[in-house]
Structures are given as structure tokens and as C-alpha cells.
Design a protein around this motif. Sequence first.
Motif, mmCIF file in Angstrom:
data_model
loop_
_atom_site.group_PDB
_atom_site.id
_atom_site.type_symbol
_atom_site.label_atom_id
_atom_site.label_comp_id
_atom_site.label_asym_id
_atom_site.label_seq_id
_atom_site.Cartn_x
_atom_site.Cartn_y
_atom_site.Cartn_z
ATOM 1 N N ALA A 24 0.822 -1.218 0.000
ATOM 2 C CA ALA A 24 0.000 0.000 0.000
ATOM 3 C C ALA A 24 0.853 1.263 0.000
ATOM 4 C CB ALA A 24 -0.960 -0.005 1.194
ATOM 5 N N ASN A 102 3.898 2.900 7.263
ATOM 6 C CA ASN A 102 2.814 1.946 7.494
ATOM 7 C C ASN A 102 3.186 0.919 8.561
ATOM 8 O OD1 ASN A 102 4.643 0.466 5.970
ATOM 9 N ND2 ASN A 102 3.139 -0.286 4.480
ATOM 10 N N ASP A 145 -3.942 -7.869 3.600
ATOM 11 C CA ASP A 145 -5.007 -7.671 2.623
ATOM 12 C C ASP A 145 -6.048 -8.790 2.689
ATOM 13 O OD1 ASP A 145 -5.513 -6.061 -0.225
ATOM 14 O OD2 ASP A 145 -6.142 -8.155 -0.308
ATOM 15 N N ASP A 174 -5.022 -3.253 -0.657
ATOM 16 C CA ASP A 174 -3.768 -2.512 -0.524
ATOM 17 C C ASP A 174 -3.644 -1.442 -1.605
ATOM 18 O OD1 ASP A 174 -2.319 -3.401 1.734
ATOM 19 O OD2 ASP A 174 -1.780 -5.253 0.724
ATOM 20 N N THR A 177 -6.061 1.402 -0.963
ATOM 21 C CA THR A 177 -5.588 2.218 0.149
ATOM 22 C C THR A 177 -4.420 3.092 -0.285
ATOM 23 O OG1 THR A 177 -6.290 0.466 1.667
ATOM 24 C CG2 THR A 177 -4.811 2.146 2.543
ATOM 25 N N GLY A 178 -3.530 2.547 -1.117
ATOM 26 C CA GLY A 178 -2.434 3.350 -1.648
ATOM 27 C C GLY A 178 -2.938 4.534 -2.452
ATOM 28 N N LEU A 205 -6.857 0.280 5.681
ATOM 29 C CA LEU A 205 -7.370 -0.705 4.734
ATOM 30 C C LEU A 205 -8.859 -0.964 4.932
ATOM 31 C CD1 LEU A 205 -4.230 -1.180 4.568
ATOM 32 C CD2 LEU A 205 -4.751 -3.590 4.157
#
Length: 383
Positions: A24, A102, A145, A174, A177-178, A205
Motif C-alpha cells: 500500500a 505503514n 489484505d 492494498d 488504500t495506496g 485498509l
Amino acid sequence: MLSDRERDGVLSGVRVADFSRVLAGPYATMMLADFGADVIKVEPPGGDDTRAWTPPVDARGQSTYFSGVNRGKRSLVLDLTRDEDAAAARRLAREADIVVENFRPGVMARFGLDFDSVRAENPSAIFCSITGFGGGGGAALPGYDLLVQAVGGLMSITGPVDGEPSKVGVALVDVLTGLNAVTGILLALRERERSGTGQRVEVDLMTSLLSALANQASSTLATGRAPARLGNAHPSIAPYELFDASDRPLVIAVGNDRQFAALVGVLGGPGLAGDPRFSTNQLRVHNREALRALIAARLGERAASEWVELLTSARVPAGLVNDVAEAFAFAEGLGLEPVVELGAGAGESVRLTANPIHLSRTPAVYGQQPPDLGSAGTSVDWR
């Protein structure tokens, strides 16, 4: 001809201290690097875990998982448990425009790298934290994930009607979310232009997935009833699913009455045209099994590619079920340029998926290949 500014990228001059790993966070920082940000990827002595996730490997022998989300960055090796390296990391954070991490909540604070510590010395920094379940009651939960796909409801609506719940074939949460992290960072950069002050960006997430459930989420909230698995069918549209032709599967995605009439015109045959059970989308959804049987009987008479050609000509959304290699070839055939090649003519080149964001004046500027471990030099010469 591009100006120097356009060639450098719209984020030229923006420095990112990237303490993230796996997917992510690295996906988010790669998106920033593609548009000119100077991303310094901080890795432990053993490197990002994904460097060891092999096979497969790329032309340079590097993990394709790692190379797929780390192009355009510099790698700085720091052992944060060592005082000297932790001090170097804090110096990097002081000089950065953006800090991305993260780790589990609380880990960055142990090294003086949490939001409050960074803000105290660098009040203009934008600090992005990516977690699995936020920093409250879910802080101790591991942010994998697959786990989020399960507890977030995605698996409950994915898979065959009578089969087991299924995950999506890629770590989609992921990636989502990124993308949310990139959006939040860019919003904070825009606000900093007005105030001169940074802020914290938090994405997780779990809520990224719930937001991405879109119509499935809104229907649940409106009715109080959770949707069930429908295989490849759609809960609110028909026919909108997978069918078998004589040789391979294809998808038909009819979204309105005009498209359905065109579908009927292409398929012909008895039982479709004029049948009152199928005159509106609502009726087609209600009678989806009968409709599916009639369509499937006709589609089995020809090859999938023949049907796709006929349906597309009639402006009915239809397509083959491609594998990933076929998908790239399909996109290339449309002129979408989905692949970027880095390092051509300078040793082993690496082919990667191109950035999907296209800006007319300041496009993505693909720089260096995914970095070798420690490519930024030592903790004292990374500048």
C-alpha cells in the motif's frame, strides 16, 4: 517540446521520506515518484520484505513484486534500532516535504519519528500513516489484505453462488488504500500552499474497502440486508455476467434497454424478442435465470471472438475473458500504452505497468529502475 519543469514532473522539488514497505505505502510513493517527487525509500538492512518474494524475478533478477511498486526511488538502508541510524532517519524526516509510514501504531514513536515529533521540527511536513484498522481499537490487528477482504465483507460477495467465499486475485485493498493515500497527500499539499503548514493524513485498509464496496455498501445501509454472492452476475442489472461460447467464456454487460434490444437483435432466435418478462431491467433482474438460459443457448453456437465482434459492432458491451498477458496485448492494441520500459540500452531493461494517470502538460516522468538495496548511499551521503 517539454520545458524543464514539465520534464522534471509536476512534483519536482518535493522530497518524500518513505518508511513504508510491502504494497500500500510503496504503491502510493511510486505514484508520487512517477510525477517527479524525490522518494527516498528507507529499508532495514535486509531490505523490504518483498525483495525476497520470489519467484518470479525480472530481467535484473529482482523480485517482480518489489520492482512493480518501487520504480523511481532511491534506497537508503537504516537500522532504526541503532542510535546513529535513527538520528539519520529523523534528519531525513526534518528535511522532507512528505513522510509516509505503514508501521503498527506506536512503532514510529519509539524512534522519535511519529507525527508529533516530526511536526515539532518540521511543521510544514505532511505525515501520512497507513494502517490496517486505524489507531484505535484495531491498532493491534495485523493489516494483511486477505484478512481485510474477509472481515471487510468483500469475500462474502465474491465467488460462486453455491461455493465458498473468495478473495480477489490481487491485493486489491492494498492498492485502493495506496490510491487513497496519494489523494490525501495531494489534498494536504494543496492546503499547505495556502497555510504553509503540514498535517497528518490517515488512511486504513478497512475503511478504504468499505468505501470501495460502493453500491453493495449503500444497499446494505439502506435496507439493513447484506447482499449475497451472485457469482459473476450483478444484483441490479441483467444480463450482466459471464457466459460460455462454443470455445471460451465471454462477458456481456448490458446496462440499459437500448443495449438489451441490440443484444436481442444480434442473438435472434425465439424466446427473447417481445417476451414481456424481459421488457425492463427490473423484470430482467427478476427473471434472470430464464433470461440467462435463453442467452446461453444461443451463445453456445459460435466462438466467443465472433460474438464479441458482432456485439461490439451493435454497441453491446461485450468482451473476452482475457488472461493478464492478453489484457496487456488488448490495451496495447487500443493504443493505451500500458507498459513502460526502464533502462533500455543501459543493461537489462525492466518492463513495468505504466502509471494510469495521464496529464496533458505534465505527464509522468519515469526515471530510474527499481533501486538496488542501499542505492542512495550511506546515512550521511543520501542527499
